[in-house]
Write an enzyme that holds these catalytic residues in place. Structure first.
Site, PDB file in Angstrom:
ATOM      1  N   ASN A 154       1.524   4.225  -1.733  1.00 22.33           N
ATOM      2  CA  ASN A 154       0.727   5.068  -2.984  1.00 22.33           C
ATOM      3  C   ASN A 154       0.080   5.924  -2.906  1.00 22.33           C
ATOM      4  O   ASN A 154      -0.355   7.163  -3.583  1.00 22.33           O
ATOM      5  CB  ASN A 154       0.712   4.015  -3.716  1.00 22.33           C
ATOM      6  CG  ASN A 154      -0.931   3.234  -3.350  1.00 22.33           C
ATOM      7  OD1 ASN A 154      -1.044   3.332  -2.396  1.00 22.33           O
ATOM      8  ND2 ASN A 154      -1.865   3.278  -4.086  1.00 22.33           N
ATOM      9  N   GLU A 251      -6.748  -4.842   2.887  1.00 21.88           N
ATOM     10  CA  GLU A 251      -7.357  -4.425   1.649  1.00 21.88           C
ATOM     11  C   GLU A 251      -5.929  -4.702   0.490  1.00 21.88           C
ATOM     12  O   GLU A 251      -5.310  -3.743   0.426  1.00 21.88           O
ATOM     13  CB  GLU A 251      -7.388  -2.859   1.661  1.00 21.88           C
ATOM     14  CG  GLU A 251      -9.004  -2.315   2.668  1.00 21.88           C
ATOM     15  CD  GLU A 251      -9.961  -2.693   2.285  1.00 21.88           C
ATOM     16  OE1 GLU A 251     -10.145  -3.201   0.967  1.00 21.88           O
ATOM     17  OE2 GLU A 251     -10.781  -3.017   2.970  1.00 21.88           O
ATOM     18  N   CYS A 285      -4.884   1.725  -6.837  1.00 24.60           N
ATOM     19  CA  CYS A 285      -5.353  -0.277  -6.253  1.00 24.60           C
ATOM     20  C   CYS A 285      -6.830  -0.464  -7.463  1.00 24.60           C
ATOM     21  O   CYS A 285      -6.746  -1.324  -7.449  1.00 24.60           O
ATOM     22  CB  CYS A 285      -5.735  -0.550  -4.563  1.00 24.60           C
ATOM     23  SG  CYS A 285      -5.787   0.900  -4.288  1.00 24.60           S
ATOM     24  N   GLU A 465     -13.749  -0.526   4.552  1.00 29.96           N
ATOM     25  CA  GLU A 465     -12.856   0.607   5.272  1.00 29.96           C
ATOM     26  C   GLU A 465     -14.063   1.803   4.865  1.00 29.96           C
ATOM     27  O   GLU A 465     -14.914   1.770   3.641  1.00 29.96           O
ATOM     28  CB  GLU A 465     -12.080   0.353   4.956  1.00 29.96           C
ATOM     29  CG  GLU A 465     -10.866   0.878   5.059  1.00 29.96           C
ATOM     30  CD  GLU A 465      -9.341   0.782   4.948  1.00 29.96           C
ATOM     31  OE1 GLU A 465      -8.529   0.630   5.699  1.00 29.96           O
ATOM     32  OE2 GLU A 465      -8.837   0.789   3.486  1.00 29.96           O
TER      33      GLU A 465
HETATM   34  P1  NAP Z   1       3.214  -4.650   0.465  1.00 32.84           P
HETATM   35  O1  NAP Z   1       4.680  -4.538  -0.276  1.00 32.84           O
HETATM   36  O2  NAP Z   1       2.805  -5.460   0.453  1.00 32.84           O
HETATM   37  O3  NAP Z   1       3.311  -2.932   1.714  1.00 32.84           O
HETATM   38  C1  NAP Z   1       2.267  -2.756   2.325  1.00 32.84           C
HETATM   39  C2  NAP Z   1       2.522  -2.290   3.803  1.00 32.84           C
HETATM   40  O4  NAP Z   1       3.129  -3.589   4.185  1.00 32.84           O
HETATM   41  C3  NAP Z   1       4.208  -1.519   3.560  1.00 32.84           C
HETATM   42  O5  NAP Z   1       4.498  -1.297   4.739  1.00 32.84           O
HETATM   43  C4  NAP Z   1       4.748  -2.458   3.898  1.00 32.84           C
HETATM   44  O6  NAP Z   1       6.585  -2.555   4.681  1.00 32.84           O
HETATM   45  C5  NAP Z   1       4.266  -3.969   4.630  1.00 32.84           C
HETATM   46  N1  NAP Z   1       4.494  -5.496   4.923  1.00 32.84           N
HETATM   47  C6  NAP Z   1       5.259  -6.336   3.602  1.00 32.84           C
HETATM   48  N2  NAP Z   1       4.884  -7.863   4.417  1.00 32.84           N
HETATM   49  C7  NAP Z   1       4.531  -7.489   5.733  1.00 32.84           C
HETATM   50  C8  NAP Z   1       4.715  -8.737   6.708  1.00 32.84           C
HETATM   51  N3  NAP Z   1       4.307 -10.190   5.909  1.00 32.84           N
HETATM   52  N4  NAP Z   1       4.084  -8.694   7.648  1.00 32.84           N
HETATM   53  C9  NAP Z   1       3.707  -7.804   8.016  1.00 32.84           C
HETATM   54  N5  NAP Z   1       4.092  -6.025   7.457  1.00 32.84           N
HETATM   55  C10 NAP Z   1       4.446  -5.834   6.519  1.00 32.84           C
HETATM   56  O7  NAP Z   1       2.101  -3.582  -0.877  1.00 32.84           O
HETATM   57  P2  NAP Z   1       2.990  -2.340  -1.553  1.00 32.84           P
HETATM   58  O8  NAP Z   1       3.736  -2.221  -2.500  1.00 32.84           O
HETATM   59  O9  NAP Z   1       3.534  -1.294  -0.612  1.00 32.84           O
HETATM   60  O10 NAP Z   1       2.009  -1.321  -2.092  1.00 32.84           O
HETATM   61  C11 NAP Z   1       1.441  -1.600  -3.571  1.00 32.84           C
HETATM   62  C12 NAP Z   1       0.130  -3.146  -3.208  1.00 32.84           C
HETATM   63  O11 NAP Z   1      -1.157  -1.966  -2.370  1.00 32.84           O
HETATM   64  C13 NAP Z   1      -0.449  -3.010  -4.428  1.00 32.84           C
HETATM   65  O12 NAP Z   1      -0.311  -4.192  -4.611  1.00 32.84           O
HETATM   66  C14 NAP Z   1      -1.581  -2.066  -3.562  1.00 32.84           C
HETATM   67  O13 NAP Z   1      -2.727  -2.727  -5.338  1.00 32.84           O
HETATM   68  C15 NAP Z   1      -2.321  -2.002  -2.917  1.00 32.84           C
HETATM   69  N6  NAP Z   1      -3.308  -1.917  -2.850  1.00 32.84           N
HETATM   70  C16 NAP Z   1      -4.454  -1.541  -2.537  1.00 32.84           C
HETATM   71  C17 NAP Z   1      -5.142  -0.861  -1.700  1.00 32.84           C
HETATM   72  C18 NAP Z   1      -6.655  -0.994  -1.706  1.00 32.84           C
HETATM   73  O14 NAP Z   1      -7.296  -0.153  -0.620  1.00 32.84           O
HETATM   74  N7  NAP Z   1      -7.047  -2.279  -1.383  1.00 32.84           N
HETATM   75  C19 NAP Z   1      -4.839   0.584  -1.846  1.00 32.84           C
HETATM   76  C20 NAP Z   1      -3.508   0.661  -2.330  1.00 32.84           C
HETATM   77  C21 NAP Z   1      -2.493  -0.034  -2.378  1.00 32.84           C
HETATM   78  P3  NAP Z   1       7.500  -2.033   3.752  1.00 32.84           P
HETATM   79  O15 NAP Z   1       7.519  -0.612   3.076  1.00 32.84           O
HETATM   80  O16 NAP Z   1       7.972  -2.460   5.043  1.00 32.84           O
HETATM   81  O17 NAP Z   1       8.204  -3.501   3.354  1.00 32.84           O
END
Ligand code: NAP
Length: 484
Positions: A154, A251, A285, A465
């Site tokens: 995102n 995060e 997020c 962060e």
């Molecule tokens: P995600 O599915 O958890 O993926 C995030 C990243 O982690 C991707 O690069 C993904 O790779 C990788 N990943 C997933 N599982 C992993 C594992 N077991 N080991 C190592 N890497 C792994 O999240 P998303 O759908 O991209 O993003 C949306 C989420 O991010 C929402 O929940 C949002 O709230 C959160 N977010 C939080 C913040 C904050 O600062 N708190 C900011 C932005 C977004 P792949 O793409 O290859 O699956």
């Protein structure tokens, strides 16, 4: 399908194909016929090669003068800014957000690099009084070693920038894995460092699915720290899998409330809800996903909010005047439609609630801005992160009730109060369980020079962060006892 560009990994100072030779395609969520690029479907061998390269490069990078490291960050920032228009358009194509917001993200990444280039040259250490007059006791702060950076789709540039910049400037080396659904913007960030002359092995960029390379990047013996942004489920899994000697910074998700209690604040609250809840198609997020409204003003609030939401222009982020772009992935579209179906059973649909499929929307992942009213406090759409343009309006009795509902959540990322009452502003900052507290501002948005992070299941309860605090995660302390 013609002329799809192929993009490479960057490992040990070379742009290179995955050792297994496989690739994956990434498509434009506004028009899935448009293939944005072909990326390396890396395997564990590629990931481990990147970790080894980072490990070998660590000693020399750690010893390099901070000013020389800073120069690389500054030159990379200039490169990002110079190409922000083109890179921004690529970001819109791969992730969907509006063109102006995408360009801003590159500009913000450049600001982040500049901030850390300067800020990290001034961190200090401490000396301690000692009973032994011949002994001096002081601390030195030093980098950790190899850092794994894993980022979501995102904010595919600004989030990795606020991890990579402090990691590098403190003298760590990095292996960066971008989200598979938006890898090109991350590649441009890596490219900026390459163009700025970063020594080989110091920053490595590896694309590939979490399933294929995640465990190697998290579990490799050389990895000293993991900075991850993404879903709570994945973050908790990585945190548990990391070894005792590996620092983690996670995060994660949110279910961010905005509170409005007074009739005179309705217009402002509507405006902040629309901006915080529907821009980026709700895929922030810190996006507003719950609005806690005093029962007495709920009907009027919902009427005005619905009028604004239905007037929003949904479309391709490349088109001027579009307010809400597509959802970023097919999976995200399914999730949001599933939650809308759940919401239909749990509450009253006020507007939206449908996927747009006709005409210009036929090949994209478009959902109408959606509002549910009369949402029970224990409803799934009131408690679970949806990450789409869906807002749950929940009735509350008064301020105390609003705080109780706001805090009755497993998340604690961001929260907002709309009020002109100065007393309430102070009370809110104390009472609310959120890492980012907004008063008369959107739940979304944060500054590069201020700390950012969540409470409860929105973050690891360790390091913040962003800002000066963002450096702490990337430094460890040694205590030196120096005799005469
Ligand atoms: P995600 O599915 O958890 O993926 C995030 C990243 O982690 C991707 O690069 C993904 O790779 C990788 N990943 C997933 N599982 C992993 C594992 N077991 N080991 C190592 N890497 C792994 O999240 P998303 O759908 O991209 O993003 C949306 C989420 O991010 C929402 O929940 C949002 O709230 C959160 N977010 C939080 C913040 C904050 O600062 N708190 C900011 C932005 C977004 P792949 O793409 O290859 O699956």
């Amino acid at each position: 399908m013609t002329n799809v560009p192929t993009f490479l990994n960057y490992i040990d100072g070379e742009w290179c194909a995955s050792l297994a030779g496989a690739t994956f395609d990434n498509v434009n969520p506004a028009d899935t016929r448009d293939v944005v690029g072909r990326f390396q479907a890396s395997t564990e061998a590629d990931a481990l090669a990147a970790v080894r390269a980072a490990s070998s490069a660590f000693g020399a990078w750690k010893r390099l003068a901070p000013a020389a490291r800073a120069k690389i960050l500054l030159d990379a920032a200039a490169y990002l800014e110079h190409h922000a228009d083109r890179f921004g358009e690529e970001l819109t194509r791969e992730e969907g957000k509006q063109k102006a917001l995408a360009k801003d993200e590159f500009v913000r990444a450049a600001q982040t690099l500049r901030f850390y280039a300067v800020e990290a040259q001034s961190y200090g250490s401490e000396t301690y009084p000692s009973d032994d007059a011949g002994m001096m006791v002081y601390t030195v702060r030093e980098p950790l070693g190899v850092v794994t950076v894993i980022s979501p789709w995102n904010f595919p540039v600004s989030i990795p920038a606020r991890k990579i910049a402090p990691a590098l400037i403190c003298g760590n080396t990095v292996v960066f894995k971008p989200a598979s659904d938006a890898p090109l913007s991350g590649l441009r960030l890596a490219e900026a460092f390459v163009e700025a002359g970063i020594p080989k092995g110091v920053l490595n960029f590896v694309t590939g699915s979490a399933g294929a390379i995640g465990s190697a990047l998290v579990g490799a013996r050389e990895v000293r720290a993991i900075s991850f942004t993404g879903s709570t489920a994945a973050g908790e899994q990585i945190h548990r899998a990391a070894s005792l000697s590996t620092r983690t910074q996670m995060e994660l998700g949110g279910k961010n409330p905005l509170i409005v209690l007074d009739a005179d604040d309705i217009d402002r609250a509507v405006d902040l809800t629309v901006k915080g809840g529907f821009s980026l198609a709700g895929q922030a997020c810190t996006g507003t996903s719950r609005v806690l409204v005093a029962r007495a003003i709920r009907a009027e609030f919902v009427e005005r909010l619905a009028a604004r939401a239905t007037a929003l222009v949904v479309g391709n982020g490349m088109t001027p005047g579009v307010d809400v772009g597509p959802l970023a992935t097919a999976g995200q579209l399914r999730t949001v439609l599933d939650y809308i179906a759940v919401g239909m059973k749990e509450a009253t649909l006020v507007c939206g609630g449908e996927q747009l499929k006709h005409g210009e929307y036929a090949h994209g992942y478009f959902v109408m801005p959606t509002i549910f009213s009369g949402v029970p406090r224990d409803a799934r759409i009131a408690r679970e992160e949806i990450f789409g343009p869906v807002i749950a309006v929940i009735d509350v009795d008064d301020y105390d009730d609003a705080i109780a509902v706001a805090n009755d959540s497993e998340y604690g990322l961001a929260a907002a109060l709309v009020t002109r009452d100065a007393q309430l502003m102070h009370r809110f900052a104390n009472d609310i369980e959120a890492g980012t507290v907004k008063i008369n501002r959107t739940t979304t948005g944060n500054l590069v020079n201020a700390p950012f992070g969540g409470l409860k299941r929105s973050s690891t309860a360790t390091f913040r962060e962003s800002g000066r605090n963002g450096l702490e995660f990337y430094l460890q302390t040694k205590t030196v006892y120096r005799g005469a």
